[in-house]
Design an enzyme around this catalytic site. Structure first.
Site: not given
Ligand code: BG6
Length: 518
Positions: A206-207, A269
């Protein structure tokens, strides 16, 4: 008792304190990183540039090889060209020629379909040759950056080829999102992976957990004595977690139509942010202790019944509007989206964590595409003071304190406090005490993927999601998906692109709470 960061007593205590001791880093062993889907968008924009930045900082082991696996036909040399292009376009640093050459010279490409046994035979041979070259088995990390339908297939094929274990070395598998489509499919995927790999080998990404500010939430909560005393239902009135985006769905209609905002951002997230904010202090900062505490929070969120969903969850779609000065189409007009699509691009929820610490405190979550601006933040809103003694002297604007963690952009933390406006009257208004990364540290934060790739290579799963956690996350979301699926009403709320979301979301707020401005 005096608490001083530099006092000898504290230093001794820190050395013995498992929360601090756990922060010592595991070393990175010589590793071969095998990226399935190496020519895909995620690899191109995130993974390969992250590898470059790790190389630039000297964080990769001396012996480090990357094997890209993909369906496109490429010779090793062509693959290197595409990697070079990714790095030049998406690295947060301007590439240094020597570092670049070092990284590129250790790249290889294996071409083929993921169900083709010859791919795994070629991989086996490639890894064997690398082991032989350094005279010991390299650790292996298999990174699944493919469409999710390939996750079980690739795991099974790796197992069948005997690539899931290697004597004398660690073998790990990193699984990208989405991990499942609902609770049943997430359970099935867990079971399929666990047929081939042990839980300790599986790293579900989960980044958001790799984001610097998200980790800072832990630091602020557990490295400061200031917050913990008020971190409970006695002092906190409500919590608002926002993940607003100004972008639309880009070219991802195929994925997004099936996913929607709830699966795309809330299930993973946003609930992770909630869990980190609400969990008890772990006894140690390691994978199991931290995830045990997060799991307890997720299990304390009582999932709604289908009948309760309309009063705790709102969904909507963006209609045409203006974002950043540009006219943009509505969701249903985007290429690849069904004319009468019911996929939500906005979701808002009111959740409750039913435990001693949080009982009665609403947690409001909202996320959406094509909102007024990009902003991810967690706002903790404290209760108002119980008695305002200044009232008779004409005080204005006393407001409840707020502690706001800005995850992005302009990362930092601000605490609003009531202060006297200079002058002869006792007039009070909120002012902010702020910490901003940009000004306090004067250094650029690494990308989330840099941290996570390195952690997977080190075998540290602290910032990855465990199987029971995944199932608890889906357990919260499943009834909402179910209720939305069963709702056959012909309309779905709309909000103008560039706005702060649908008015319907106001109905979730309790006791005079208001959404923070976007
Ligand atoms: C991803 C989603 O996991 O996270 C995207 O699939 C979203 O739809 C993105 O835009 C948002 O990531 P960040 O790091 O830009 O907040």
């Amino acid at each position: 008792m005096t608490v001083g960061a530099t006092s000898p007593t504290t230093q001794v205590a820190n050395a013995e304190n498992p929360l601090v001791a756990g922060l010592e880093r595991l070393p990175v062993q010589p590793t071969a990183l095998v990226i399935f889907g190496a020519t895909g968008d995620l690899a191109h924009r995130k993974l390969l540039p992250a590898l470059y930045n790790l190389a630039h900082e000297g964080q990769l082991p001396e012996q480090f090889d990357v094997i890209g696996v993909g369906r496109r036909t490429h010779e090793d040399e062509e693959f290197r060209e595409t990697v070079l292009d990714s790095i030049e376009r998406f690295s947060r640093r301007r590439p240094d020629q020597d570092v670049l050459e070092g990284l590129l010279s250790n790249l290889r490409y294996v071409q083929g379909a993921f169900d083709d046994d010859s791919v795994y035979a070629e991989l086996t041979e490639c890894l064997r040759a690398l082991d032989e070259q350094i005279g010991r088995p390299l650790d292996r990390v298999f990174y699944l950056s493919t469409a999710p339908e390939f996750f079980p297939l690739i795991a099974e094929k790796l197992g069948a080829a005997g690539l899931n274990r290697r004597e004398g070395a660690a073998v790990r598998i990193v699984v990208e999102k989405p991990f499942g489509y609902d609770l049943a499919s997430a359970r099935a995927l867990n079971a399929e992976l666990l047929e081939v790999f042990d839980e300790t080998q599986i790293f579900r990404i989960d980044h958001y957990l790799g984001k610097e500010t998200v980790q800072n939430l832990l630091a602020l909560r557990f490295a400061n004595a200031l917050f913990e005393p008020v971190w409970n239902r006695n002092y906190i009135d409500s919590v608002q977690i926002t993940a607003a985006e100004d972008i639309g769905i880009g070219g991802r209609a195929g994925y997004y139509e099936r996913s929607g905002a709830l699966r795309d951002l809330v299930q993973n997230h946003m609930l992770q942010l909630l869990a980190l904010l609400a969990m008890e202090p772990p006894t140690a900062f390691n994978a199991d202790r931290l995830r045990d505490e997060k799991l307890k929070v997720l299990e304390a969120i009582v999932p709604p019944t289908v009948d309760e969903v309309p009063s705790m969850a709102v969904r909507a779609q963006y209609a045409p509007g203006v974002v950043g000065g540009e006219q943009v189409p509505g969701y249903r007009e985007e290429e690849g989206v069904a004319r009468y699509s019911r996929t939500e691009t906005y979701a808002a929820l009111r959740l409750h964590v039913s435990n001693w610490r949080w009982s009665g405190v609403p947690f409001y979550l909202r996320t959406g595409k094509r909102l007024a601006r990009k902003l991810t933040e967690i706002a903790v809103i404290l209760k108002p003071v119980p008695h305002v003694a200044f009232q008779s002297s004409g005080s204005v604007g006393i407001q409840a304190n707020q502690i706001v963690f800005t995850v992005q952009p302009d990362e930092g933390v601000s605490v609003s406090i009531g202060a006297k406006i200079p002058g002869t009257r006792m007039r009070i208004r909120p002012v902010n005490m702020e910490f901003r990364y940009g000004t306090s540290f004067l250094s650029e934060s690494p990308e989330a993927y840099e941290r996570l790739i390195l952690d997977a290579m080190r075998g540290d799963a602290t910032l990855f999601t465990r199987n029971d956690e995944i199932e608890a996350l889906w357990g919260i979301i499943d009834p909402i998906l179910d209720a939305w699926q069963k709702d056959k009403s012909s309309t779905i709320a709309q909000y103008e692109a560039g706005s702060s979301g649908p008015r319907e979301a106001d109905a979730l707020l309790q006791d005079g709470d208001i959404w923070r401005r976007l």
